[in-house]
Design an enzyme around this catalytic site. Structure first.
Site, PDB file in Angstrom:
ATOM      1  N   TYR A  11       0.893  -0.966   0.142  1.00  0.00           N
ATOM      2  CA  TYR A  11       0.159   0.292   0.315  1.00  0.00           C
ATOM      3  C   TYR A  11       0.524   1.230  -0.164  1.00  0.00           C
ATOM      4  O   TYR A  11       0.465   2.098   0.301  1.00  0.00           O
ATOM      5  CB  TYR A  11      -1.366   0.225   1.299  1.00  0.00           C
ATOM      6  CG  TYR A  11      -1.785  -1.293   1.380  1.00  0.00           C
ATOM      7  CD1 TYR A  11      -2.144  -1.629   0.503  1.00  0.00           C
ATOM      8  CD2 TYR A  11      -2.745  -1.326   3.305  1.00  0.00           C
ATOM      9  CE1 TYR A  11      -2.962  -3.173   0.603  1.00  0.00           C
ATOM     10  CE2 TYR A  11      -3.664  -2.112   2.620  1.00  0.00           C
ATOM     11  CZ  TYR A  11      -3.415  -3.374   1.438  1.00  0.00           C
ATOM     12  OH  TYR A  11      -4.471  -4.272   1.914  1.00  0.00           O
ATOM     13  N   HIS A  43       0.699 -11.550   2.136  1.00  0.00           N
ATOM     14  CA  HIS A  43      -0.392 -11.268   1.288  1.00  0.00           C
ATOM     15  C   HIS A  43      -0.031 -11.134  -0.602  1.00  0.00           C
ATOM     16  O   HIS A  43       1.300 -11.475  -1.503  1.00  0.00           O
ATOM     17  CB  HIS A  43       0.532  -9.663   0.602  1.00  0.00           C
ATOM     18  CG  HIS A  43      -0.494  -8.986   0.851  1.00  0.00           C
ATOM     19  ND1 HIS A  43      -0.533  -7.206   0.499  1.00  0.00           N
ATOM     20  CD2 HIS A  43      -1.974  -8.709   0.342  1.00  0.00           C
ATOM     21  CE1 HIS A  43      -1.377  -7.020   0.231  1.00  0.00           C
ATOM     22  NE2 HIS A  43      -2.316  -7.818  -0.074  1.00  0.00           N
TER      23      HIS A  43
END
Length: 263
Positions: free
Chosen positions: A41, A99
């Site tokens: 992010y 992730h």
């Protein structure tokens, strides 16, 4: 089961540093105690600033981040995890996720590196993201640490019933991303009708439905104070309303896996 505060604050896409830090401060002020970020992010430093400049002690915040899919080789896990701590300005996180099981992910190599993170005190817990039942089975056989969470897309059009049943039976929290359905909640009749009854939005009904499911922790994204507060005030649904939403037959994934991996 490890208690993960609900709802959490999702920060995917919140990559303006000042806005992100302010949204984290505001969320903590309003009562959020679970923050979710990721190397992907590009906002870990801003999330860390928001925590550091809030009045909420670090020990009261459940902080989760994720290792980027390209950083899942063992040496990269070790190196980039500590870089995440530096950006966040903390000595440890509460939860480190794998992730996406893609790119550099090799279960026999990657997962022991996450055990090492836990043993070294870099993280209190280990989690995975976007894992199917089959991938969870494989990971549980390799990891020494328990998997405390599996973060996946989950909402009324993608209820993840079989995956949730599996997770419930094994004390794995299902952390639900895209709980507000990416702006698509209003086109689902059941959600719109229930929302009208409660004088609220279809998105709030989606969030309420998730919040009332055992073993699910939604992490809605929001930045402004009004939206952050609204996510804490989702309505209480009746059993009949829950059953109506459960009965929705349409199924749709709203997050593109390939696209999401690089957002």
């Amino acid at each position: 089961m490890t208690t993960i505060p609900s709802p959490g604050l999702g920060t995917s896409g919140n990559d303006d540093p000042d806005q992100c830090a302010e949204s984290v401060r505001t969320a903590l002020e309003l009562g959020y105690r679970h923050l979710d970020t990721a190397q992907m992010y590009d906002n870990e430093a801003a999330v860390g600033e928001g925590i550091a400049t809030s009045e909420v002690p670090r020990e009261d915040v459940f902080l989760a981040t994720k290792v980027h899919p390209t950083n899942l080789a063992p040496d990269d896990v070790a190196t980039t995890a500590r870089e995440s701590l530096d950006r966040l300005g903390v000595e440890a996180v509460d939860l480190f996720y794998v992730h996406w099981p893609m790119r550099a992910y090799d279960p026999e190599e990657t997962l022991p590196a996450f055990d090492d993170l836990r043993e070294a005190g870099v993280t209190r817990h280990v989690g995975v993201s976007n894992f199917t039942v089959e991938l969870l089975e494989e990971a549980r056989e390799i990891l020494d640490a328990p998997i405390v969470a599996n973060q996946v897309e989950c909402h009324p059009l993608l209820p993840q019933d079989d995956l949730l049943d599996y997770c419930r039976e094994r004390d794995i929290t299902l952390v639900a991303y895209a709980p507000l359905m990416q702006g698509e909640a209003g086109r689902v009749d059941a959600l719109a009708d229930v929302a009208e009854t409660h004088d609220t939005t279809p998105e709030a009904v989606s969030l309420a439905w998730l919040s009332q499911r055992e073993g699910v922790v939604p992490i809605p994204k929001a930045t402004g104070r009004e939206h952050l507060r609204a996510n804490l005030d989702a309505p209480d649904l009746t059993a009949e309303e829950v059953a109506r939403i459960d009965a929705i037959e349409d199924r749709e994934r709203l997050v593109d896996p390939d696209g999401a991996a690089w957002n």
